[in-house]
Design a protein around this motif. Structure first.
Motif, PDB file in Angstrom:
ATOM      1  N   ASP A 100       0.824  -1.208   0.000  1.00  0.00           N
ATOM      2  CA  ASP A 100       0.000   0.000   0.000  1.00  0.00           C
ATOM      3  C   ASP A 100       0.863   1.264   0.000  1.00  0.00           C
ATOM      4  N   MET A 101       2.104   1.154   0.478  1.00  0.00           N
ATOM      5  CA  MET A 101       2.991   2.314   0.557  1.00  0.00           C
ATOM      6  C   MET A 101       3.681   2.616  -0.776  1.00  0.00           C
ATOM      7  N   LEU A 102       3.714   1.663  -1.696  1.00  0.00           N
ATOM      8  CA  LEU A 102       4.533   1.792  -2.898  1.00  0.00           C
ATOM      9  C   LEU A 102       3.789   2.515  -4.017  1.00  0.00           C
ATOM     10  N   ASP A 103       4.400   3.552  -4.530  1.00  0.00           N
ATOM     11  CA  ASP A 103       3.930   4.249  -5.728  1.00  0.00           C
ATOM     12  C   ASP A 103       5.037   4.097  -6.761  1.00  0.00           C
ATOM     13  N   ASP A 104       4.904   3.102  -7.638  1.00  0.00           N
ATOM     14  CA  ASP A 104       6.031   2.741  -8.500  1.00  0.00           C
ATOM     15  C   ASP A 104       6.378   3.855  -9.479  1.00  0.00           C
ATOM     16  N   TYR A 105       5.395   4.582  -9.948  1.00  0.00           N
ATOM     17  CA  TYR A 105       5.709   5.698 -10.858  1.00  0.00           C
ATOM     18  C   TYR A 105       6.537   6.754 -10.137  1.00  0.00           C
ATOM     19  N   GLN A 106       6.148   7.080  -8.936  1.00  0.00           N
ATOM     20  CA  GLN A 106       6.904   8.061  -8.154  1.00  0.00           C
ATOM     21  C   GLN A 106       8.319   7.554  -7.884  1.00  0.00           C
ATOM     22  N   ILE A 107       8.424   6.261  -7.544  1.00  0.00           N
ATOM     23  CA  ILE A 107       9.723   5.670  -7.236  1.00  0.00           C
ATOM     24  C   ILE A 107      10.648   5.720  -8.447  1.00  0.00           C
ATOM     25  N   VAL A 108      10.146   5.322  -9.616  1.00  0.00           N
ATOM     26  CA  VAL A 108      10.998   5.161 -10.792  1.00  0.00           C
ATOM     27  C   VAL A 108      11.179   6.467 -11.559  1.00  0.00           C
ATOM     28  N   ALA A 153       6.930  -7.785  -6.388  1.00  0.00           N
ATOM     29  CA  ALA A 153       7.285  -7.557  -7.788  1.00  0.00           C
ATOM     30  C   ALA A 153       6.079  -7.245  -8.655  1.00  0.00           C
ATOM     31  N   THR A 154       4.892  -7.712  -8.293  1.00  0.00           N
ATOM     32  CA  THR A 154       3.718  -7.360  -9.089  1.00  0.00           C
ATOM     33  C   THR A 154       3.376  -5.883  -8.952  1.00  0.00           C
ATOM     34  N   LYS A 155       3.824  -5.243  -7.876  1.00  0.00           N
ATOM     35  CA  LYS A 155       3.578  -3.811  -7.670  1.00  0.00           C
ATOM     36  C   LYS A 155       4.785  -2.976  -8.098  1.00  0.00           C
ATOM     37  N   SER A 156       5.997  -3.426  -7.741  1.00  0.00           N
ATOM     38  CA  SER A 156       7.187  -2.635  -8.035  1.00  0.00           C
ATOM     39  C   SER A 156       8.405  -3.545  -8.132  1.00  0.00           C
ATOM     40  N   LEU A 157       8.955  -3.663  -9.337  1.00  0.00           N
ATOM     41  CA  LEU A 157      10.179  -4.452  -9.495  1.00  0.00           C
ATOM     42  C   LEU A 157      11.333  -3.825  -8.724  1.00  0.00           C
ATOM     43  N   SER A 158      11.387  -2.505  -8.693  1.00  0.00           N
ATOM     44  CA  SER A 158      12.481  -1.836  -7.988  1.00  0.00           C
ATOM     45  C   SER A 158      12.486  -2.201  -6.509  1.00  0.00           C
ATOM     46  N   ALA A 159      11.306  -2.178  -5.889  1.00  0.00           N
ATOM     47  CA  ALA A 159      11.220  -2.545  -4.473  1.00  0.00           C
ATOM     48  C   ALA A 159      11.529  -4.023  -4.277  1.00  0.00           C
ATOM     49  N   ALA A 160      11.059  -4.864  -5.195  1.00  0.00           N
ATOM     50  CA  ALA A 160      11.291  -6.303  -5.070  1.00  0.00           C
ATOM     51  C   ALA A 160      12.781  -6.627  -5.113  1.00  0.00           C
ATOM     52  N   VAL A 161      13.517  -5.976  -6.011  1.00  0.00           N
ATOM     53  CA  VAL A 161      14.956  -6.227  -6.114  1.00  0.00           C
ATOM     54  C   VAL A 161      15.658  -5.794  -4.824  1.00  0.00           C
ATOM     55  N   CYS A 162      15.244  -4.664  -4.255  1.00  0.00           N
ATOM     56  CA  CYS A 162      15.854  -4.202  -3.005  1.00  0.00           C
ATOM     57  C   CYS A 162      15.646  -5.201  -1.871  1.00  0.00           C
ATOM     58  N   VAL A 163      14.508  -5.902  -1.889  1.00  0.00           N
ATOM     59  CA  VAL A 163      14.219  -6.888  -0.845  1.00  0.00           C
ATOM     60  C   VAL A 163      14.905  -8.213  -1.137  1.00  0.00           C
ATOM     61  N   VAL A 168      -3.777  -6.112  -5.975  1.00  0.00           N
ATOM     62  CA  VAL A 168      -4.873  -5.277  -6.454  1.00  0.00           C
ATOM     63  C   VAL A 168      -5.188  -4.287  -5.344  1.00  0.00           C
ATOM     64  N   GLY A 169      -4.792  -3.041  -5.533  1.00  0.00           N
ATOM     65  CA  GLY A 169      -4.949  -2.043  -4.476  1.00  0.00           C
ATOM     66  C   GLY A 169      -6.364  -1.514  -4.378  1.00  0.00           C
ATOM     67  N   GLU A 170      -6.750  -1.153  -3.168  1.00  0.00           N
ATOM     68  CA  GLU A 170      -8.074  -0.577  -2.943  1.00  0.00           C
ATOM     69  C   GLU A 170      -8.089   0.936  -3.126  1.00  0.00           C
ATOM     70  N   ALA A 171      -6.930   1.567  -3.153  1.00  0.00           N
ATOM     71  CA  ALA A 171      -6.869   3.020  -3.318  1.00  0.00           C
ATOM     72  C   ALA A 171      -7.451   3.419  -4.666  1.00  0.00           C
ATOM     73  N   ALA A 172      -8.089   4.578  -4.705  1.00  0.00           N
ATOM     74  CA  ALA A 172      -8.733   5.045  -5.940  1.00  0.00           C
ATOM     75  C   ALA A 172      -7.737   5.223  -7.075  1.00  0.00           C
ATOM     76  N   SER A 173      -6.461   5.468  -6.746  1.00  0.00           N
ATOM     77  CA  SER A 173      -5.448   5.721  -7.775  1.00  0.00           C
ATOM     78  C   SER A 173      -4.671   4.481  -8.192  1.00  0.00           C
ATOM     79  N   ASP A 174      -4.907   3.347  -7.539  1.00  0.00           N
ATOM     80  CA  ASP A 174      -4.137   2.144  -7.869  1.00  0.00           C
ATOM     81  C   ASP A 174      -4.490   1.672  -9.277  1.00  0.00           C
ATOM     82  N   PRO A 175      -3.518   1.561 -10.190  1.00  0.00           N
ATOM     83  CA  PRO A 175      -3.849   1.267 -11.587  1.00  0.00           C
ATOM     84  C   PRO A 175      -4.456  -0.114 -11.807  1.00  0.00           C
TER      85      PRO A 175
END
Length: 764
Positions: free
Chosen positions: A81-89, A135-145, A668-675
Motif C-alpha cells: 500500500d505504501m509503494l507508488d512505482d511511478y513516483q519511485i521510478v 514484484a507485481t507492484k514494483s520491481l524496484s522494491a522487489a529487487v531491493c528486498v 490489487v490495491g483498494e486506493a482510488a489511484s491504484d492502476p
C-alpha cells in the motif's frame, strides 16, 4: 573372476577405460567445484529414463506457516500500500525514506536469517511468495528486498561464518542496522565468475595499532545491487600467498595460488569506494560500482575465517540456489500473475467494433498463452522452493527455473503489451506494465546470464551430475590408483551398458505402443501425460549417452546441441511441476484445460528440441540413427490447439475463483489511484451488467432503440419504454464511467518535458 567378467574386462571395459581417460574433458578447479557442488533431486529421476512418479507426488505440498501468513497479510500488505512505482521510478529514482525505514523495521532484509540472530527464518516458499507479491507492484522494491535474502553476506555468513562473525553481523543485518551488498561481477567477469581479475595477496599489515596477518586486496566491480547504499561489502577475489605466510601459520606445504576467497568489509573501511550509481534500464533499485586499491583487511574478515581461504567458489556455487531458485523465478512468476490478472481484465473492458476485444480469436490466442503458462510458472515456482525447503541444493533444477521462468515471463510480457497496445506504451501512474517491460532484461542477465545457463549449465553440468553413472566413471578414470580405477570402471561400465541398452529397447518399443505400457501413478485424463513424459525421459537418456559417447570432451564445445538436450530436461521438469500442482490442489476439474495446455506445450518443446538434435548432430549419421531408434514413426507432439487455447483464455476474461487462483500473487490495491485496482473495478462492474447490456442489445436488434446514438440516449429511450429500470440504468452508467477511466492513458503538461525545436501549437 568369472570367464564372462574376464572377457568383458579384456575386450570391453579395459579398452574403454583407456579411451575414456583420453577423451575425459579436462576440468578446471572451478568447473570441478561447480560440478560437485549442490545435490541431485527430481532432475536425477528425469535423467534416469524411468522417473519414479510416486517420488514426485510424495514431495511435500508447499505451505506457509501461521507466522509467514501473518507477515504476508499484515507487513507485506502495508508495504504494498505504501509503494507508488511511478513516483519511485520516474520522479525520485529511489524508494521513499519511509519505505526504507519500514523495510528495516519489519525485517524484510532478514527473511533468511535465523531467529536466534533476530531474523525471520522464513521458508524458501515464503521468501519467494513475498518477493513475487512485491514484484507485481514494483520491481524496484522487489529487487531491493530480494538481494539481501539471496546470494550475499547474510546467506554466506549463515552457512560458513565463524561464530564471532555470525554473532556480530547477523543481528545487525536482521535489525536493518547494516545494509549488505555482494561484489562478485565486474567488467570482464560476469558469468565467468571464476575468471575474476580482482586480486588479494596475503601479507602482514597494521590494523587497530597492531601488526596482523591479513590480505592486501584490489578490486574493480560493476553491476552490484545495493552497493550505493550498502554499509557492509561482501567481496569475492582471487587470493595469492607468494611468501607462503599461510603455510607458516598452518604448517602445510606452500601454495601460492590459494583460489577464490570471500571476505566481509565495512563500507567505511579505509580505501573502500562505494556510492556511485548505475542506471539499470531506468529502474530505481540501487545498483553501482565499487572499487578498492591495495586495501588491507585482517584475515578474520574472510568469511569463515582463515580455514575458508580459497573455498569461495564452492561457497558461491552452493549458495546461488537462493538467487536462481527463489528470487529470479519469483520475478518471472510475478510477471505471469500480473499479466494474467490485467490482460484478461483489459480484454474484457476494451471494446472494438462494439464488443470486448477478448472475444476476437486473435486477441484470445495470446491471452491463452498467458493463462496456460502462468499456471506452469506458479507450478514451477512452488516445486522449486519445495526442493530448497527439503534441504536440497539442486543446482540443475534451480538453473532450469531461473532460465526458463524468466524467458517465459519475457514472452508473456510481450503478449500482455500486444493486447494492451497503446495502453501499455504510455508511461505514467496508470501504466502497470511499462516498468516490468524495462525490468525483465535485468532478470535475464543476472545470476548467470541466460545464454550461458541454457547453453552450458543445464545439460553441460546436468549430463554429468544427474546421470546415474557418468560422474562415478569420471572419478574412476581419474583415480591415481589405476588398478582400483579400472576395477571400479568395469563395474560401472557394465551397469551403464545395461542402462543404455534397456533405455534404447524401451524407447523403440514406446514408438509402436504409443507409450501405453509406461507407468502412471494416477488414473484418469492425466495418466497419459505421465506415460508420454516417461517416453521423453527415456529418449533423453539415450540421446545423452550417445552424445557423450560419440563426442566425448568435445560435447561442451557443441553448445547448441547441449542447449537442446538441456531443453528436453527442462521441459520434463516444467511438465512435472504442472502435474504436481494439479495433484497438490486436489485435481480440480476446472483446471484440467490448464494442465493439458502446460503438458502439451512442454511435450511439443521436447519434440522440437529432439528434432533440432537429430537434424544438427555433429557426427554424420548419428542424428538419423537416433531419430530412427527413438521416433521411428515420427514425433506427433503438437502444440496446444486452438480449441484448448480458447478454453484456457476464458479463465482470465471471466471473474471467479479460478481466475483469482491463477493470479493470486497480483496486488490489487483498494486506493482510488491504484492502476490495477482501477482496471479490476471496471472489469467487475462490466461483468455485473452483462445481462442488462444483453437486454439493450436485443432491443437494438428489434429496432426499439437506435443503434447509432450515445449510450446516454440509448438508456433514456430504454427507460421510457420500460426495457431497463432506473437502477439498471445507473449500473450501466457507473460501469461505463469505470470503463472509460480504465482504458485511459496518462498525459502531462508540455513543460514537464524538455522542449524541442517545435513549440506546442506553433506551425513549423
Amino acid at each position: 573372476m568369472s570367464m564372462l567378467t574376464d572377457l568383458r574386462k579384456r575386450y570391453l571395459s579395459d579398452p574403454a577405460f583407456k579411451v575414456f581417460k583420453q577423451v575425459l574433458p579436462p576440468l578446471s578447479e572451478t568447473e570441478r567445484e561447480a560440478m560437485e557442488a549442490g545435490s541431485v533431486w527430481w532432475d536425477g529421476e528425469l535423467f534416469s529414463g524411468a522417473p519414479n512418479w510416486n517420488t514426485l507426488l510424495t514431495y511435500p505440498q508447499p505451505t506457509l506457516t501461521a507466522k509467514e501468513q501473518a507477515f504476508i497479510d499484515n507487513q507485506l500488505m502495508t508495504l504494498l500500500d505504501m509503494l507508488d512505482d511511478y513516483q519511485i521510478v520516474q520522479e525520485d529514482k529511489d524508494l521513499p525514506p519511509a519505505v526504507w525505514a519500514f523495510l528495516r523495521k519489519e525485517k524484510f532484509f532478514s527473511l533468511i536469517i535465523g531467529e536466534e540472530y533476530g531474523g525471520l527464518n522464513f521458508s524458501a516458499h515464503a521468501n519467494s511468495t513475498i518477493v513475487a507479491r512485491i514484484a507485481t507492484k514494483s520491481l524496484s522494491a522487489a529487487v531491493c528486498v530480494m538481494v539481501p535474502n539471496s546470494l550475499g553476506p547474510g546467506e554466506l555468513l549463515t552457512h560458513y561464518g565463524t561464530k564471532d562473525q555470525k554473532d556480530y553481523w547477523l543481528p545487525r543485518l536482521a535489525e536493518g542496522k547494516d545494509i549488505p551488498c555482494f561484489a562478485l561481477t565486474g567488467p570482464e567477469a560476469g558469468s565467468d565468475a571464476g575468471g575474476i581479475p580482482d586480486k588479494g595477496v596475503v601479507c602482514y599489515g597494521e590494523y587497530q595499532g597492531q601488526n596482523v596477518l591479513g590480505i592486501r586486496v584490489s578490486w574493480n566491480k560493476r553491476y552490484i545491487t545495493l552497493a550505493p547504499v550498502a554499509s557492509v561489502l561482501g567481496l569475492a577475489f582471487k587470493l595469492y600467498d607468494p611468501d607462503g605466510l599461510l603455510s607458516e601459520e598452518e604448517g602445510v606445504e606452500s601454495k601460492e595460488d590459494i583460489g577464490i576467497t570471500c571476505a566481509l568489509i565495512p563500507a567505511d573501511h579505509e580505501g573502500v569506494e562505494l556510492g556511485e550509481r548505475h542506471d539499470p534500464l531506468n529502474l530505481a533499485f540501487m545498483n553501482g560500482p565499487t572499487r578498492g586499491q591495495d586495501v588491507f583487511i585482517p584475515m578474520d574478515w574472510v568469511i569463515g575465517g582463515q580455514d575458508y581461504v580459497g573455498r569461495g567458489w564452492r561457497m558461491l556455487v552452493e549458495c546461488l540456489s537462493a538467487g536462481r531458485g527463489i528470487s529470479l523465478p519469483a520475478l518471472g512468476t510475478a510477471v505471469g500473475h500480473l499479466a494474467a490478472r490485467t490482460t484478461g481484465a483489459y480484454a474484457a473492458v476494451r471494446k472494438q467494433f462494439g464488443m470486448s476485444i477478448g472475444k476476437f480469436e486473435g486477441v484470445a490466442e495470446p491471452i491463452g498463452r498467458i493463462a496456460g503458462q502462468t499456471y506452469m510458472l506458479e507450478a514451477a515456482r512452488t516445486l522449486t522452493t519445495t526442493s530448497l525447503d527439503m534441504g536440497e541444493t539442486p543446482g540443475i533444477v534451480t538453473a532450469i527455473a531461473k532460465y526458463h521462468m524468466t524467458e517465459i515471463a519475457r514472452r508473456l510480457l510481450n503478449d500482455a503489451m500486444d493486447v494492451h497496445a497503446g495502453r501499455a506504451i504510455q508511461l505514467g501512474p496508470m501504466n502497470y506494465l511499462g516498468h516490468h517491460y524495462f525490468g525483465m532484461p535485468v532478470a535475464i542477465t543476472v545470476e548467470g546470464a541466460n545464454i550461458l545457463t541454457r547453453n552450458l549449465m543445464i545439460f553441460g553440468q546436468g549430463a554429468t551430475r544427474c546421470h546415474p553413472y557418468v560422474l562415478q566413471e569420471m572419478a574412476a578414470a581419474s583415480d591415481p590408483d589405476t588398478v582400483k580405477g579400472a576395477e571400479d570402471f568395469d563395474r560401472l561400465l557394465a551397469k551403464h551398458v545395461r542402462f543404455a541398452v534397456g533405455n534404447s529397447a524401451k524407447s523403440f518399443l514406446n514408438a509402436f505402443t504409443r507409450s501405453r505400457f509406461n507407468r502412471a501413478p494416477v488414473s484418469g485424463e492425466t495418466a497419459g501425460h505421465y506415460r508420454q513424459l516417461g517416453r521423453m525421459s527415456r529418449a533423453l537418456a539415450v540421446a545423452a549417452d550417445v552424445s557423450m559417447l560419440t563426442l566425448g570432451g568435445a560435447l561442451k564445445r557443441h553448445e547448441m546441441l547441449s542447449a537442446r538436450l538441456g531443453d528436453v530436461l527442462s521441459h520434463l521438469y516444467l511438465a512435472s511441476a504442472v502435474l504436481k500442482r494439479y495433484e497438490d490442489e486436489g485435481r480440480l476439474a476446472e483446471d484440467l484445460p490448464l494442465v493439458n495446455y502446460g503438458v502439451q506445450y512442454c511435450l511439443h518443446q521436447c519434440a522440437e528440441a529432439f528434432d533440432g538434435i537429430f537434424a544438427n548432430f555433429p557426427r554424420k549419421g548419428v542424428g538419423l540413427t537416433l531419430r530412427s531408434l527413438l521416433f521411428p514413426l515420427g514425433m506427433h507432439y503438437a502444440a496446444p490447439n486452438d480449441t484448448l487455447t480458447l478454453a484456457v483464455a476464458k479463465t482470465l476474461i471471466v471473474p471467479g475463483a479460478q481466475r483469482d487462483r491463477l493470479s493470486h500473487l497480483c496486488y490489487v490495491g483498494e486506493a482510488a489511484s491504484d492502476p490495477v485496482g482501477i482496471m479490476e473495478r471496471a472489469f467487475i462492474a462490466l461483468h455485473d451488467v452483462k445481462e442488462i447490456e444483453t437486454k439493450l442489445a436485443e432491443a437494438i436488434k428489434r429496432g426499439e432503440i437506435p443503434r447509432k446514438v450515445s449510450l446516454t440516449e440509448k438508456l433514456q429511450i430504454a427507460l421510457s419504454v420500460g426495457i431497463v429500470t432506473e437502477g439498471e440504468a445507473d449500473k450501466i452508467h457507473n460501469a461505463e464511467q469505470l470503463r472509460q477511466q480504465a482504458i485511459q492513458v496518462d498525459h502531462f503538461a508540455a513543460d514537464k518535458f524538455k522542449k524541442g525545436g517545435l513549440q506546442p501549437g506553433k506551425a513549423a
